[in-house]
Write a protein that holds these residues in place. Sequence first.
Motif, PDB file in Angstrom:
ATOM      1  N   ALA A   1      39.522 -38.468  66.304  1.00 16.25           N
ATOM      2  CA  ALA A   1      40.358 -38.329  65.110  1.00 16.25           C
ATOM      3  C   ALA A   1      39.587 -37.691  63.963  1.00 16.25           C
ATOM      4  O   ALA A   1      40.182 -37.107  63.054  1.00 16.25           O
ATOM      5  CB  ALA A   1      40.934 -39.677  64.691  1.00 16.25           C
ATOM      6  N   ASN A   2      38.246 -37.769  63.989  1.00 11.72           N
ATOM      7  CA  ASN A   2      37.433 -37.165  62.931  1.00 11.72           C
ATOM      8  C   ASN A   2      37.557 -35.645  62.901  1.00 11.72           C
ATOM      9  O   ASN A   2      37.244 -35.012  61.888  1.00 11.72           O
ATOM     10  CB  ASN A   2      35.964 -37.572  63.079  1.00 11.72           C
ATOM     11  CG  ASN A   2      35.740 -39.021  62.737  1.00 11.72           C
ATOM     12  OD1 ASN A   2      36.570 -39.663  62.096  1.00 11.72           O
ATOM     13  ND2 ASN A   2      34.609 -39.561  63.183  1.00 11.72           N
ATOM     14  N   VAL A   3      37.975 -35.039  63.967  1.00 12.01           N
ATOM     15  CA  VAL A   3      38.170 -33.602  64.031  1.00 12.01           C
ATOM     16  C   VAL A   3      39.220 -33.172  63.007  1.00 12.01           C
ATOM     17  O   VAL A   3      39.178 -32.064  62.469  1.00 12.01           O
ATOM     18  CB  VAL A   3      38.595 -33.164  65.458  1.00 12.01           C
ATOM     19  CG1 VAL A   3      38.950 -31.696  65.515  1.00 12.01           C
ATOM     20  CG2 VAL A   3      37.482 -33.491  66.434  1.00 12.01           C
ATOM     21  N   TYR A   4      40.153 -34.052  62.696  1.00 12.30           N
ATOM     22  CA  TYR A   4      41.256 -33.743  61.788  1.00 12.30           C
ATOM     23  C   TYR A   4      40.925 -34.048  60.319  1.00 12.30           C
ATOM     24  O   TYR A   4      41.755 -33.886  59.455  1.00 12.30           O
ATOM     25  CB  TYR A   4      42.510 -34.497  62.207  1.00 12.30           C
ATOM     26  CG  TYR A   4      43.022 -34.037  63.542  1.00 12.30           C
ATOM     27  CD1 TYR A   4      43.766 -32.881  63.668  1.00 12.30           C
ATOM     28  CD2 TYR A   4      42.712 -34.747  64.701  1.00 12.30           C
ATOM     29  CE1 TYR A   4      44.214 -32.437  64.893  1.00 12.30           C
ATOM     30  CE2 TYR A   4      43.157 -34.311  65.924  1.00 12.30           C
ATOM     31  CZ  TYR A   4      43.907 -33.166  66.025  1.00 12.30           C
ATOM     32  OH  TYR A   4      44.346 -32.731  67.233  1.00 12.30           O
ATOM     33  N   ARG A   5      39.749 -34.495  60.044  1.00 17.94           N
ATOM     34  CA  ARG A   5      39.385 -34.861  58.662  1.00 17.94           C
ATOM     35  C   ARG A   5      38.646 -33.753  57.997  1.00 17.94           C
ATOM     36  O   ARG A   5      37.989 -32.950  58.451  1.00 17.94           O
ATOM     37  CB  ARG A   5      38.573 -36.150  58.650  1.00 17.94           C
ATOM     38  CG  ARG A   5      39.429 -37.287  59.103  1.00 17.94           C
ATOM     39  CD  ARG A   5      38.724 -38.593  58.928  1.00 17.94           C
ATOM     40  NE  ARG A   5      39.691 -39.588  59.402  1.00 17.94           N
ATOM     41  CZ  ARG A   5      39.368 -40.722  59.953  1.00 17.94           C
ATOM     42  NH1 ARG A   5      38.136 -41.060  60.081  1.00 17.94           N
ATOM     43  NH2 ARG A   5      40.281 -41.567  60.344  1.00 17.94           N
TER      44      ARG A   5
ATOM     45  N   TYR B   1      33.680 -35.812  71.844  1.00 16.98           N
ATOM     46  CA  TYR B   1      33.690 -36.570  70.592  1.00 16.98           C
ATOM     47  C   TYR B   1      33.889 -38.057  70.874  1.00 16.98           C
ATOM     48  O   TYR B   1      34.778 -38.435  71.622  1.00 16.98           O
ATOM     49  CB  TYR B   1      34.824 -36.109  69.680  1.00 16.98           C
ATOM     50  CG  TYR B   1      34.813 -34.625  69.399  1.00 16.98           C
ATOM     51  CD1 TYR B   1      33.943 -34.096  68.460  1.00 16.98           C
ATOM     52  CD2 TYR B   1      35.674 -33.770  70.070  1.00 16.98           C
ATOM     53  CE1 TYR B   1      33.921 -32.738  68.193  1.00 16.98           C
ATOM     54  CE2 TYR B   1      35.662 -32.406  69.816  1.00 16.98           C
ATOM     55  CZ  TYR B   1      34.776 -31.898  68.875  1.00 16.98           C
ATOM     56  OH  TYR B   1      34.764 -30.566  68.626  1.00 16.98           O
TER      57      TYR B   1
ATOM     58  N   GLN C   1      34.624 -40.056  68.323  1.00 21.06           N
ATOM     59  CA  GLN C   1      35.684 -40.361  67.365  1.00 21.06           C
ATOM     60  C   GLN C   1      36.559 -39.113  67.228  1.00 21.06           C
ATOM     61  O   GLN C   1      36.439 -38.367  66.252  1.00 21.06           O
ATOM     62  CB  GLN C   1      35.091 -40.773  66.005  1.00 21.06           C
ATOM     63  CG  GLN C   1      34.235 -42.013  66.043  1.00 21.06           C
ATOM     64  CD  GLN C   1      35.046 -43.256  66.377  1.00 21.06           C
ATOM     65  OE1 GLN C   1      36.195 -43.399  65.963  1.00 21.06           O
ATOM     66  NE2 GLN C   1      34.460 -44.159  67.134  1.00 21.06           N
TER      67      GLN C   1
END
Length: 188
Positions: free
Chosen positions: A184-188, A180, A182
Motif C-alpha cells: 500500500a506504500n506504493v500509493y503514498r 514490497y 508494505q
Amino acid sequence: MQLGAHEAHELNELLMSCTNSIQCMALFINQAQDPRLRDMIMRHYSAHVQDYNMKVEWANQAMSRDQLNVPPLDMTAPMPAVQNQYMPMQPQVKLSQLDDRSIATSYLLTLKRAGRDYAWSAFECATPQLRAFLEDAFRMCSHQSYEVWHYMADKGWYPVAFAQPGTMQAMTRMYTEVPYQQPANVYR
C-alpha cells in the motif's frame, strides 16, 4: 441480540447436519474394529457434541458463552508414503455392518461436508460472535479431517501423489513474489 433470518436458516441446517454427524459417529465408534480409528473418533466426539450444544444455545438464546474446543493441527505428522497400488473398493449393496475403510471414508466425507457448510455459513453471517463460532467450527472440521485423511493414507485407502516436477517448475516460472512488504506504500 437477534439473529437475522438467513442466520437462523443456516443455523437450522447446521443443527440438522450436526445431529446426523453425532449419530453417525456413535455408530462408527461401536462398529470400528481398528483401535486407532475408534480412539480417533472418540477423541473427536466430544468436540462435536460441544459444537451441537453451542448451536442449540445460539438457536435458543441468540448467543453462546462457550468457546469451541478446536483441536490443534498436527504440524509434525510425516507425509504418508506414496503407494503405487491401492486397495480396490466397490460399494456394497447389502451389508449389516461397516468395515473400517467405510467408516473412515464416511467420517472423512462428513467432516469435509460440514467444513464447507461452516465456511459458507460464516460468509453469510452478520453477527460477529456467531461468525467467529462458525469459523472455529470450520477449523475443527479441517483439523479433524486432516487426521482422518492421514489415517486413511497410512492404510493405503486414500491415494497420495505428488505434483510432477514439470508442474512445479511451470508454476515457479509463472509467478514471482511482490517486491514490497508494505504494498500500500506504493500509493503514498
